[in-house]
Design a protein around this motif. Structure first.
Motif, PDB file in Angstrom:
ATOM      1  N   PHE A 271      -4.357 -15.098  36.932  1.00 57.98           N
ATOM      2  CA  PHE A 271      -4.412 -13.507  36.815  1.00 57.98           C
ATOM      3  C   PHE A 271      -2.932 -12.977  36.368  1.00 57.98           C
ATOM      4  CE2 PHE A 271      -4.745  -9.068  38.370  1.00 57.98           C
ATOM      5  CZ  PHE A 271      -5.509  -8.606  37.473  1.00 57.98           C
TER       6      PHE A 271
ATOM      7  N   MET B 173     -10.669  -0.744  39.185  1.00 62.60           N
ATOM      8  CA  MET B 173     -11.613  -1.282  38.609  1.00 62.60           C
ATOM      9  C   MET B 173     -12.237  -2.438  39.095  1.00 62.60           C
ATOM     10  SD  MET B 173     -11.266  -1.241  34.500  1.00 62.60           S
ATOM     11  CE  MET B 173     -12.427  -0.640  34.079  1.00 62.60           C
ATOM     12  N   SER B 174     -11.950  -3.277  39.957  1.00 65.62           N
ATOM     13  CA  SER B 174     -12.371  -4.291  40.507  1.00 65.62           C
ATOM     14  C   SER B 174     -13.171  -3.851  41.631  1.00 65.62           C
ATOM     15  CB  SER B 174     -11.176  -5.602  40.817  1.00 65.62           C
ATOM     16  OG  SER B 174     -11.846  -6.241  41.706  1.00 65.62           O
ATOM     17  N   ARG B 175     -12.366  -3.114  42.388  1.00 65.71           N
ATOM     18  CA  ARG B 175     -13.299  -2.122  43.499  1.00 65.71           C
ATOM     19  C   ARG B 175     -14.591  -1.715  43.089  1.00 65.71           C
ATOM     20  NH1 ARG B 175      -8.613   0.209  45.431  1.00 65.71           N
ATOM     21  NH2 ARG B 175      -6.962  -1.252  46.185  1.00 65.71           N
ATOM     22  N   GLU B 176     -14.618  -1.090  41.955  1.00 67.46           N
ATOM     23  CA  GLU B 176     -15.771  -0.506  41.659  1.00 67.46           C
ATOM     24  C   GLU B 176     -16.739  -1.625  41.202  1.00 67.46           C
ATOM     25  OE1 GLU B 176     -16.442   2.675  41.374  1.00 67.46           O
ATOM     26  OE2 GLU B 176     -18.394   2.534  40.258  1.00 67.46           O
TER      27      GLU B 176
ATOM     28  N   PHE C  88      -9.101  -6.629  27.697  1.00 70.24           N
ATOM     29  CA  PHE C  88      -9.421  -6.965  29.058  1.00 70.24           C
ATOM     30  C   PHE C  88     -10.173  -5.685  29.952  1.00 70.24           C
ATOM     31  CE2 PHE C  88      -7.418  -7.080  33.786  1.00 70.24           C
ATOM     32  CZ  PHE C  88      -8.564  -8.090  34.118  1.00 70.24           C
TER      33      PHE C  88
ATOM     34  N   ILE D 240     -18.919  -3.239  34.810  1.00 68.79           N
ATOM     35  CA  ILE D 240     -19.472  -2.030  35.695  1.00 68.79           C
ATOM     36  C   ILE D 240     -20.715  -1.544  34.941  1.00 68.79           C
ATOM     37  CG2 ILE D 240     -18.898   0.269  36.039  1.00 68.79           C
ATOM     38  CD1 ILE D 240     -16.031  -0.524  36.468  1.00 68.79           C
TER      39      ILE D 240
ATOM     40  N   LEU E 279     -14.042 -11.440  38.511  1.00 67.30           N
ATOM     41  CA  LEU E 279     -13.140  -9.924  38.111  1.00 67.30           C
ATOM     42  C   LEU E 279     -13.526  -9.321  39.511  1.00 67.30           C
ATOM     43  CD1 LEU E 279     -14.652  -8.774  34.666  1.00 67.30           C
ATOM     44  CD2 LEU E 279     -12.267  -9.499  35.203  1.00 67.30           C
ATOM     45  N   ASP E 280     -14.351  -9.517  40.525  1.00 63.24           N
ATOM     46  CA  ASP E 280     -14.293  -8.960  41.874  1.00 63.24           C
ATOM     47  C   ASP E 280     -13.277  -9.110  42.824  1.00 63.24           C
ATOM     48  OD1 ASP E 280     -15.984 -11.745  41.694  1.00 63.24           O
ATOM     49  OD2 ASP E 280     -15.637 -11.462  43.507  1.00 63.24           O
ATOM     50  N   GLY E 281     -12.654 -10.261  42.598  1.00 66.38           N
ATOM     51  CA  GLY E 281     -11.626 -10.784  43.312  1.00 66.38           C
ATOM     52  C   GLY E 281     -10.131 -10.030  43.462  1.00 66.38           C
ATOM     53  N   ILE E 282      -9.975  -9.318  42.085  1.00 64.16           N
ATOM     54  CA  ILE E 282      -8.768  -8.482  41.859  1.00 64.16           C
ATOM     55  C   ILE E 282      -8.364  -7.467  42.985  1.00 64.16           C
ATOM     56  CG2 ILE E 282      -7.369  -7.151  40.222  1.00 64.16           C
ATOM     57  CD1 ILE E 282      -9.102  -8.368  37.958  1.00 64.16           C
ATOM     58  N   GLY E 283      -9.545  -6.865  43.367  1.00 63.08           N
ATOM     59  CA  GLY E 283      -9.166  -5.401  44.279  1.00 63.08           C
ATOM     60  C   GLY E 283      -8.782  -5.897  45.577  1.00 63.08           C
TER      61      GLY E 283
ATOM     62  N   MET F 213     -13.976  -5.634  31.712  1.00 62.20           N
ATOM     63  CA  MET F 213     -14.096  -4.969  32.994  1.00 62.20           C
ATOM     64  C   MET F 213     -14.922  -3.945  33.096  1.00 62.20           C
ATOM     65  SD  MET F 213     -10.861  -5.307  35.590  1.00 62.20           S
ATOM     66  CE  MET F 213     -11.609  -5.772  37.009  1.00 62.20           C
TER      67      MET F 213
ATOM     68  N   PHE G 277      -4.342   0.039  38.809  1.00 62.50           N
ATOM     69  CA  PHE G 277      -5.429   0.152  37.830  1.00 62.50           C
ATOM     70  C   PHE G 277      -6.479  -1.019  38.048  1.00 62.50           C
ATOM     71  CE2 PHE G 277      -7.408   0.322  33.673  1.00 62.50           C
ATOM     72  CZ  PHE G 277      -8.313   1.308  33.870  1.00 62.50           C
ATOM     73  N   HIS G 278      -6.086  -2.186  37.816  1.00 60.49           N
ATOM     74  CA  HIS G 278      -7.025  -3.202  37.695  1.00 60.49           C
ATOM     75  C   HIS G 278      -7.482  -3.515  39.276  1.00 60.49           C
ATOM     76  CE1 HIS G 278      -4.388  -5.489  34.576  1.00 60.49           C
ATOM     77  NE2 HIS G 278      -5.144  -4.420  34.037  1.00 60.49           N
ATOM     78  N   LYS G 279      -7.082  -2.938  40.190  1.00 60.11           N
ATOM     79  CA  LYS G 279      -7.559  -3.146  41.755  1.00 60.11           C
ATOM     80  C   LYS G 279      -8.738  -2.012  41.485  1.00 60.11           C
ATOM     81  CE  LYS G 279      -3.912  -4.841  44.509  1.00 60.11           C
ATOM     82  NZ  LYS G 279      -3.117  -4.553  45.814  1.00 60.11           N
TER      83      LYS G 279
END
Lengths: 218, 218
Positions: A97, B118-121, A114, A122, A72-76, A118, B114-116
DNA sequence: ACCGCGCATTGATCAACGTCAATAATGAGC
DNA sequence: GCTCATTATTGACGTTGATCAATGCGCGGT
């Protein structure tokens, strides 16, 4: 994974989960910096995730077991931000993805599920922050073991006896402690009669008291 | 917030952001346990988020400023999992989550954005875990100040002079330190000539050296 | 089955940070 | 503008966990 889908929707979610991939003990599932394409759902096995900072510091950020989602950390950023490594021979489902994104636009149950996953990640990270920021060594260890116990039991395994898949050093890295402190802490919990440690085998004798040991001393 | 939308899409995103809400200094935006309905985008002001564990331990999990999104932790459980409190008089946009969900099913740019976020968080939380798990007190403080500096500069404020909105105790809670240690650390960074502290006012003299102070000593 | 290396345990010492305490400075509210 | 409570600083001392070191054990790989 989500529930409440129609037959047809279940079929489409099934075909979303493209391929499976085996990862031998010690091998990476992905490495920091690699292009992010897919999430991974663990079918069997055990993983750790580890971040490496610019100045070379390493920290284990989590241990993942069957049923849990990784990546999940890779999406950003479009790149993986940590290393994921198998702690035992493992198998994962590869979830592309962009296909997950498409499908979750059509199946709102999937979308909602989903988002929940996520969000829970957090919340989990924040409880680790609390552990690292406020707990003493023995409290951290107790919290770690209780957490493992709960995750094992929810998968149908024993709550009170299990084998650690990770080394003392990896536990220490996760808990912000040195491996010697982990070792001493386990010995101490054993002396107190809360559990027995024999290398990687843990037998919890007093789960209630172990939970109490997560709180400040007496 | 997302870019690359058509005129019409921008309009729809605009009407998604329903109402605005003012929060006076010291007042909660939401409290742990409250039903989760909306996300909040900060228009002006400054917030802290704080988790309280069962045994009464408190920890500040983050400081949020204009442009940042709050409330993501509530999606998973349907209840807020932390307290969000204004550190100065603030204003937020209320973003009803079910409307965001619907709209992001139709506008894939919005979904992806939005997914980005959340991922960045998640990535942000992991870097805090690394800070808490591996850094010494003065390194944590340096990292905290450098992070603040970067966030101020990206909003058009000075990178080298700013006012802290939080107390030493809140900084300490966030960094896993006691307030005295924070105070001593700031005094030490001042003695070393890296910055000047006068209560909540910070002037960074040597930003490069402050960045170096994030790494292990000499 | 055996070997060897990685892993774990335990002890002694030390440094970093927490705790307790006293004082000073600030600023919010009247 | 004054006052009081909150916040910050600084010092002395104690505790926890890190560090350094030595030994023992177990398990994976051949």
């Amino acid at each position: 994974m989500p529930v409440g889908l129609t037959e047809q929707e279940i079929e489409r979610v099934d075909e979303l989960v493209g391929t499976r991939r085996k990862v031998a003990r010690g091998m990476p599932l992905y490495l920091s910096g690699e292009s992010f394409q897919s999430l991974f759902a663990i079918r069997t096995g055990f993983f750790k995730t580890e971040v490496v900072s610019e100045d070379g510091r390493e920290q284990v950020t989590g241990f993942q077991m069957a049923g849990e989602l990784m990546g999940l950390d890779g999406i950003g950023t479009g790149q993986h931000n940590c290393d994921a490594r198998a702690l035992e021979d493992s198998e994962v489902c590869v979830i592309p993805f962009n296909r997950l994104s498409e499908l979750s636009r059509e199946i709102d149950t999937l979308q909602h599920h989903f988002h929940k996953v996520m969000s829970r990640e957090i919340v989990r990270d924040q409880s680790v922050m609390m552990l690292l920021g406020t707990m003493r060594a023995e409290e951290r260890l107790a919290a770690f073991l209780v957490n493992l116990s709960q995750r094992f039991v929810s998968r149908g395994y024993s709550a009170t006896e299990f084998n650690l898949r990770m080394t003392r050093e990896e536990i220490g890295s996760y808990l912000g402690l040195k491996l010697e402190t982990v070792s001493r802490g386990l010995s101490r919990l054993q002396d107190e009669g809360l559990l027995s440690v024999s290398n990687k085998n843990i037998r919890i004798h007093k789960l209630d008291d172990l939970k109490k040991a997560m709180s400040p001393r007496c």
